[in-house]
Design a protein around this motif. Structure first.
Motif, PDB file in Angstrom:
ATOM      1  N   ARG A 372     -25.011  14.891  43.998  1.00 38.26           N
ATOM      2  CA  ARG A 372     -25.416  13.502  43.787  1.00 38.26           C
ATOM      3  C   ARG A 372     -24.209  12.585  43.633  1.00 38.26           C
ATOM      4  NH1 ARG A 372     -29.316  10.725  39.831  1.00 38.26           N
ATOM      5  NH2 ARG A 372     -27.648  11.100  38.351  1.00 38.26           N
ATOM      6  N   GLY A 373     -23.109  13.157  43.135  1.00 39.78           N
ATOM      7  CA  GLY A 373     -21.911  12.359  42.929  1.00 39.78           C
ATOM      8  C   GLY A 373     -21.418  11.673  44.193  1.00 39.78           C
ATOM      9  N   GLN A 374     -21.664  12.295  45.344  1.00 37.71           N
ATOM     10  CA  GLN A 374     -21.214  11.682  46.596  1.00 37.71           C
ATOM     11  C   GLN A 374     -21.964  10.373  46.850  1.00 37.71           C
ATOM     12  OE1 GLN A 374     -18.754  12.849  48.917  1.00 37.71           O
ATOM     13  NE2 GLN A 374     -18.218  13.972  47.076  1.00 37.71           N
ATOM     14  N   ALA A 377     -20.650   7.836  44.227  1.00 39.21           N
ATOM     15  CA  ALA A 377     -19.330   7.289  44.521  1.00 39.21           C
ATOM     16  C   ALA A 377     -19.430   6.268  45.645  1.00 39.21           C
ATOM     17  CB  ALA A 377     -18.373   8.410  44.904  1.00 39.21           C
ATOM     18  N   ALA A 378     -20.237   6.564  46.666  1.00 42.38           N
ATOM     19  CA  ALA A 378     -20.401   5.613  47.766  1.00 42.38           C
ATOM     20  C   ALA A 378     -21.015   4.321  47.257  1.00 42.38           C
ATOM     21  CB  ALA A 378     -21.262   6.222  48.867  1.00 42.38           C
ATOM     22  N   ARG A 387     -24.047   2.352  55.773  1.00 43.82           N
ATOM     23  CA  ARG A 387     -22.629   2.741  55.831  1.00 43.82           C
ATOM     24  C   ARG A 387     -22.402   4.003  55.031  1.00 43.82           C
ATOM     25  NH1 ARG A 387     -20.788  -2.883  55.259  1.00 43.82           N
ATOM     26  NH2 ARG A 387     -20.842  -3.656  57.382  1.00 43.82           N
ATOM     27  N   ARG A 390     -23.624   6.838  57.090  1.00 45.89           N
ATOM     28  CA  ARG A 390     -22.845   7.128  58.293  1.00 45.89           C
ATOM     29  C   ARG A 390     -21.449   7.661  57.965  1.00 45.89           C
ATOM     30  NH1 ARG A 390     -19.851   4.080  61.930  1.00 45.89           N
ATOM     31  NH2 ARG A 390     -20.219   2.143  60.848  1.00 45.89           N
ATOM     32  N   LEU A 391     -20.832   7.106  56.917  1.00 49.99           N
ATOM     33  CA  LEU A 391     -19.434   7.451  56.657  1.00 49.99           C
ATOM     34  C   LEU A 391     -19.278   8.588  55.660  1.00 49.99           C
ATOM     35  CD1 LEU A 391     -18.201   3.789  56.323  1.00 49.99           C
ATOM     36  CD2 LEU A 391     -17.785   5.299  58.252  1.00 49.99           C
ATOM     37  N   ILE A 392     -20.201   8.704  54.734  1.00 52.84           N
ATOM     38  CA  ILE A 392     -20.025   9.678  53.654  1.00 52.84           C
ATOM     39  C   ILE A 392     -21.034  10.811  53.750  1.00 52.84           C
ATOM     40  CG2 ILE A 392     -19.894   9.986  51.162  1.00 52.84           C
ATOM     41  CD1 ILE A 392     -17.881   8.003  52.230  1.00 52.84           C
ATOM     42  N   PRO A 395     -21.744  12.792  57.728  1.00 54.92           N
ATOM     43  CA  PRO A 395     -20.688  13.700  58.200  1.00 54.92           C
ATOM     44  C   PRO A 395     -20.677  15.010  57.424  1.00 54.92           C
ATOM     45  CG  PRO A 395     -19.813  11.497  57.907  1.00 54.92           C
ATOM     46  CD  PRO A 395     -21.220  11.467  57.395  1.00 54.92           C
ATOM     47  N   GLN A 396     -20.908  14.928  56.122  1.00 55.50           N
ATOM     48  CA  GLN A 396     -20.889  16.157  55.327  1.00 55.50           C
ATOM     49  C   GLN A 396     -22.163  16.965  55.519  1.00 55.50           C
ATOM     50  OE1 GLN A 396     -19.181  15.880  51.295  1.00 55.50           O
ATOM     51  NE2 GLN A 396     -19.173  13.690  51.652  1.00 55.50           N
ATOM     52  N   LYS A 399     -22.169  18.586  58.874  1.00 57.29           N
ATOM     53  CA  LYS A 399     -21.207  19.684  58.926  1.00 57.29           C
ATOM     54  C   LYS A 399     -21.798  20.949  58.301  1.00 57.29           C
ATOM     55  CE  LYS A 399     -17.388  19.984  56.363  1.00 57.29           C
ATOM     56  NZ  LYS A 399     -16.149  19.436  55.811  1.00 57.29           N
ATOM     57  N   THR A 476     -12.541  21.233  55.830  1.00 59.08           N
ATOM     58  CA  THR A 476     -11.511  20.510  55.088  1.00 59.08           C
ATOM     59  C   THR A 476     -11.609  20.782  53.600  1.00 59.08           C
ATOM     60  OG1 THR A 476     -12.975  18.629  54.897  1.00 59.08           O
ATOM     61  CG2 THR A 476     -11.391  18.576  56.692  1.00 59.08           C
ATOM     62  N   ASP A 477     -12.539  21.659  53.201  1.00 55.77           N
ATOM     63  CA  ASP A 477     -12.691  21.774  51.742  1.00 55.77           C
ATOM     64  C   ASP A 477     -11.665  22.727  51.108  1.00 55.77           C
ATOM     65  OD1 ASP A 477     -13.859  23.830  52.979  1.00 55.77           O
ATOM     66  OD2 ASP A 477     -15.801  23.682  51.971  1.00 55.77           O
ATOM     67  N   HIS A 478     -11.084  23.633  51.934  1.00 49.38           N
ATOM     68  CA  HIS A 478      -9.992  24.489  51.442  1.00 49.38           C
ATOM     69  C   HIS A 478     -10.344  25.194  50.150  1.00 49.38           C
ATOM     70  CE1 HIS A 478      -7.542  22.525  54.421  1.00 49.38           C
ATOM     71  NE2 HIS A 478      -8.024  21.395  53.981  1.00 49.38           N
TER      72      HIS A 478
ATOM     73  N   PHE B 100     -15.372   8.731  37.817  1.00 50.86           N
ATOM     74  CA  PHE B 100     -16.378   9.657  37.307  1.00 50.86           C
ATOM     75  C   PHE B 100     -15.724  10.876  36.659  1.00 50.86           C
ATOM     76  CE2 PHE B 100     -18.104   7.365  40.877  1.00 50.86           C
ATOM     77  CZ  PHE B 100     -19.399   7.055  40.505  1.00 50.86           C
ATOM     78  N   ASN B 104     -15.640  12.943  42.228  1.00 49.88           N
ATOM     79  CA  ASN B 104     -16.454  12.503  43.349  1.00 49.88           C
ATOM     80  C   ASN B 104     -15.640  11.936  44.498  1.00 49.88           C
ATOM     81  OD1 ASN B 104     -18.511  13.253  41.748  1.00 49.88           O
ATOM     82  ND2 ASN B 104     -19.285  11.204  41.332  1.00 49.88           N
ATOM     83  N   PHE B 106     -14.342  12.113  48.400  1.00 49.92           N
ATOM     84  CA  PHE B 106     -15.068  12.522  49.595  1.00 49.92           C
ATOM     85  C   PHE B 106     -14.313  13.678  50.256  1.00 49.92           C
ATOM     86  CE2 PHE B 106     -15.872   7.796  49.426  1.00 49.92           C
ATOM     87  CZ  PHE B 106     -17.049   7.936  48.715  1.00 49.92           C
ATOM     88  N   PRO B 107     -14.845  14.888  50.192  1.00 52.01           N
ATOM     89  CA  PRO B 107     -14.050  16.058  50.602  1.00 52.01           C
ATOM     90  C   PRO B 107     -13.746  16.099  52.098  1.00 52.01           C
ATOM     91  CG  PRO B 107     -16.301  16.690  50.115  1.00 52.01           C
ATOM     92  CD  PRO B 107     -16.168  15.262  49.706  1.00 52.01           C
ATOM     93  N   HIS B 108     -14.498  15.353  52.918  1.00 57.32           N
ATOM     94  CA  HIS B 108     -14.257  15.434  54.364  1.00 57.32           C
ATOM     95  C   HIS B 108     -13.218  14.424  54.826  1.00 57.32           C
ATOM     96  CE1 HIS B 108     -17.018  12.179  53.787  1.00 57.32           C
ATOM     97  NE2 HIS B 108     -17.009  11.844  55.051  1.00 57.32           N
ATOM     98  N   TYR B 150      -6.219  16.892  51.900  1.00 57.20           N
ATOM     99  CA  TYR B 150      -7.637  16.719  51.581  1.00 57.20           C
ATOM    100  C   TYR B 150      -7.847  16.952  50.090  1.00 57.20           C
ATOM    101  CZ  TYR B 150      -8.775  16.448  56.486  1.00 57.20           C
ATOM    102  OH  TYR B 150      -8.855  16.041  57.780  1.00 57.20           O
ATOM    103  N   ARG B 166      -8.380   5.093  44.389  1.00 60.87           N
ATOM    104  CA  ARG B 166      -9.427   4.689  45.330  1.00 60.87           C
ATOM    105  C   ARG B 166     -10.186   3.475  44.797  1.00 60.87           C
ATOM    106  NH1 ARG B 166     -14.301   8.765  46.644  1.00 60.87           N
ATOM    107  NH2 ARG B 166     -14.807   8.319  44.473  1.00 60.87           N
TER     108      ARG B 166
END
Ligand SMILES: Nc1ncnc2c1ncn2[C@@H]1O[C@H](COP(=O)(O)OP(=O)(O)OP(=O)(O)O)[C@@H](O)[C@H]1O
Ligand SMILES: [Mg+2]
Lengths: 479, 259
Positions: A372-374, A377-378, A387, A390-392, A395-396, A399, A476-478, B100, B104, B106-108, B150, B166
């Motif tokens: 939910r944090g994503q 944050a957006a 937006r 589409r941007l946050i 894509p994730q 993926k 990209t999460d490594h 936060f 949070n 954005f990992p990508h 990243y 950010r």
């Protein structure tokens, strides 16, 4: 023991003992690591031996040139002895074109061939976005492919010139602004349909204008009514355009300024031409529709949500064949009376919707997997809904869902063979039946299925490998 | 706390009102989570909000940028009242930065892309300019060399500093922090707190939910103590810690300060 110890000499590294080395180690660990595994290994060896010894002569005695199945059998009997079995690939040699083109007129084969080459070019910027080197190589392959196949199919000079212009323009675009290649991708669908079905040059142009109408309506309204409402209005306007204005306008323009390609009827399509046409169109349209359905299902707006859930559950609850059978009936409800829908278009629409419903669920899984944090944050950064999606979010979510999405695509592509049940000539059942109805090849069984199966395998395996490449590239999460 | 003496010269509280909350109530279903909240935040104030777990601290600051919706009362941020009007919400959100507990990021996207995304798409800043701003703030939080990595490749403390950068890239006038250090190891807490102190020294209006009482004593000009969805006590830090008035506060302080 002495309490004090200090090493005076460092030990050199030694090679591991024999049982820990190379082949021996590998065999011990992988094949004979215990009594049960040893038994399994031995049983597997026996089974493999049986299979190979049964099938090998059939492959080794393959016949490549013959005029009929009986002639094939004579040749096998003559070379390998009475009672031996042998494959008769001569049939493929003689009938390959039906597997590829169906009954598409031979003098027009260059059109699907050209469309396929341009398809690869149009897919380029989607598959390898922004990678100059990969795109250049891809265009090189397309150019080589077009030169060879267009000459083989005896394309007119005009086709060569047009193909050359397109490839050179794309080549220039890649070097200067790779993003621009997407413009070609955007107009490709119309171009492709025009190449395949022929007819007036105005048909694709006027059809594409529907999208322009959509864009204009959206732009005109977005300032006042917000993106969602304007997008819906735009889609409605475009649909109205296609339903009521498209045909008369095309007619009028064609009467004024003629020009176009010879028409080919839908029932002349067949084989892989048909499978790829349906498969590629359905794949490219089902993804955006699936994304919208998945977002709709998560929406706070009750009506949107209910419609999306209802649609998804209905489509998933009904077998594809049922949908194909009732296609004409179903579509007739939504279209003005008297519209006679082309059968291939009808099938494409249903296969698209079918795949979209499955994709929607797959993508919903990806959306649900995001913390939910994503979203928060957006929101906190002031990104609006579209937006942020589409941007946050997307894509994730996409993926995460790549393996499942590609599985759905592979399933969709293989499901295109089901169109045999509505009388279209798919490569597996349709074409094979026609071939076997021929007196010369009556009784042939394995060869057409192996041939068609091999081509399906190559295409589906390619998709699967591409998805693995994409996953690696986007990792990209490594973690 | 930080080695260098804190420079209070720019930490000035002006008369201008940054946030005005009056008679605000919020429910989660039937659970009355925030009860009659009244508070005024002036520009330049550094407010620390503390209180036991579940007292509604997070909910309160999340109402200020409308991550949560309140049902009664008024919240006015920089002269814009938060209502259902999406335009107002977007306006407030672009003025208010938020950090936060769990970063949070954005990992990508790379660190740099994390920092430029909102300025480019919300503020319509040209890409180049946005990147320069981002590098400026990344230097400020002392990790410019990580710009092309990243988030997953950074330590927790570094990630939290990126999250601060950010937010700063949007040039906010108010910053909200929701327990920015509670997910971090002790040695990383310091680097994040130092960054926050630096921000305070530059005169940023800040609301921090935190249990770092050292930070509160050093930087805050006001400490707010919440319990059961209510503001129980507020005072300047010295008074708050040395001479708490309410029994709830005394109990809470004795628990967290461990005496
Ligand atoms: N989305 C939600 N739905 C229902 N109840 C919630 C929700 N979010 C929080 N709560 C409840 O509201 C109360 C206040 O939560 P809040 O997160 O604001 O507390 P907090 O003071 O930040 O606590 P902590 O120090 O643990 O972070 C808690 O009792 C919590 O259980
Ligand atoms: Mg909290």
């Amino acid at each position: 023991m002495d309490k004090h110890f200090a090493r005076t000499e460092m030990l050199p590294p030694l090679a591991p003992p024999v049982t820990e080395r190379g082949v021996v180690k590998w065999l011990r660990e992988n094949l004979f690591s215990g009594p049960f595994n040893t038994i399994l290994t031995l049983v597997a060896l026996v089974v493999i031996y049986k299979l190979v010894s049964a099938a090998l002569p059939w492959w080794l005695n393959s016949v490549w040139t013959a005029e009929s199945l009986s002639q094939c059998r004579e040749i096998v009997a003559a070379t390998a002895g009475e009672g031996a079995s042998g494959a008769c690939w001569a049939m493929i040699r003689e009938r390959w074109h039906q597997f590829i083109f169906g009954f598409y007129p031979p003098d027009l084969w260059w059109r699907p061939v050209l469309a396929f080459g341009l398809l690869i070019a149009a897919l380029g910027p989607v598959l390898y976005s922004g990678q100059k080197r990969s795109l250049t190589i891809l265009l090189g392959i397309v150019a080589a492919y077009l030169v060879v196949t267009l000459s083989l199919t005896g394309a007119p000079t005009g086709a060569f010139v047009a193909a050359a212009v397109v490839v050179v323009a794309l080549f220039a675009a890649v070097q200067v602004a790779p993003g621009r290649m997407l413009l070609f991708t955007a107009i490709y669908p119309a171009l492709c349909f025009w190449l395949l079905w022929g007819g007036s040059i105005w048909t694709p142009v006027v059809a594409m204008l529907g999208f322009v109408v959509m864009g204009v309506v959206y732009m005109a309204l977005v300032g006042r009514f917000g993106p969602t409402a304007s997008a819906i209005a735009g889609v409605v306007a475009a649909v109205l355009w296609w339903l009521f204005l498209d045909i008369p306008i095309t007619q009028a323009l064609a009467d004024m300024i003629g020009g176009g390609l010879r028409s080919v009827e839908s029932d002349e399509f067949g084989g892989f031409l048909l499978a790829i046409t349906i498969g590629v169109t359905a794949i490219s349209f089902s993804l955006p529709i699936g994304i919208l359905l998945a977002l709709g299902r998560q929406s706070d707006m009750l009506i949107v949500k209910t419609l999306c859930v209802g649609f998804i559950e209905f489509i998933r609850g009904v077998p594809l064949i049922t949908l194909l059978f009732t296609a004409s009936l179903l579509l007739q409800y939504f279209l003005p009376p008297g519209t006679n829908f082309d059968i291939i278009l009808r099938v494409i629409i249903l296969v698209t919707l079918f795949a979209a419903a499955y994709l929607a669920e797959v993508i919903r899984g990806g959306l649900a997997a995001l913390p939910r944090g994503q979203y928060e944050a957006a929101d906190a950064l002031g990104l609006d809904y579209w937006r942020a999606q589409r941007l946050i979010i997307l894509p994730q979510a996409l993926k995460i869902s790549i393996p499942a999405i590609v599985s759905t695509f592979i399933g969709l592509f293989k499901d295109t063979t089901l169109v045999a049940f509505v009388g279209l000539m798919d490569p597996l059942k349709g074409v094979t039946q026609i071939v076997r109805a021929d007196i010369n090849w009556k009784g042939i069984y394995w060869e057409p299925y192996i041939f068609v199966g091999a081509i399906f395998f190559v295409i589906c395996f390619g998709m699967s490998r591409y998805s693995m490449y994409l996953e690696r590239k986007l990792k990209t999460d490594h973690r | 706390m930080s080695e260098h003496a804190i420079d209070r010269s720019k930490m000035k509280v002006s008369d201008e009102v940054a946030i005005q909350i009056s008679g605000m109530n919020k429910w989660y279903g039937t659970f009355h989570v925030l009860r009659d909240i009244n508070m005024t935040v002036q520009r330049g104030e550094r407010i620390v909000i503390c209180g036991p777990s579940g007292s509604g601290k997070s909910t309160l600051i999340r109402c200020i940028n409308r991550l949560e919706e309140h049902q009664q009362g008024q919240i006015v941020v920089d002269g814009t009242e938060l209502t259902n009007d999406l335009k107002n919400i977007d306006k407030v959100r672009s003025e208010v930065g938020m950090v936060f507990q769990h970063f949070n990021l954005f990992p990508h996207l790379t660190i740099l892309e994390n920092c430029t995304l909102a300025p480019i798409w919300v503020r319509k800043v040209p890409k180049k300019e946005a990147e320069e701003t981002a590098m400026h703030f990344l230097r400020k939080v002392k990790i410019p060399e990580q710009a092309n990595k990243y988030p997953g490749q950074l330590s927790g403390g570094q990630q939290q500093r990126v999250a601060i950068a950010r937010s700063l890239c949007m040039k906010p006038r108010i910053m909200l922090f929701d327990e920015p250090t509670s997910a971090l190891d002790p040695e990383m807490i310091k680097e994040v707190l130092d960054t926050m102190i630096q921000l305070a020294e530059e005169g940023m209006t800040m609301l921090c939910v935190t249990h770092e009482m050292g930070f509160a004593q050093a930087v805050a000009n006001r400490v707010i103590f919440m319990d059961q969805g209510q503001i129980v006590e507020q005072n300047e830090p010295k008074e708050f810690f040395n001479n708490p008035k309410s029994d709830r506060t005394k109990l809470f302080l004795s628990q967290i300060l461990g005496h």
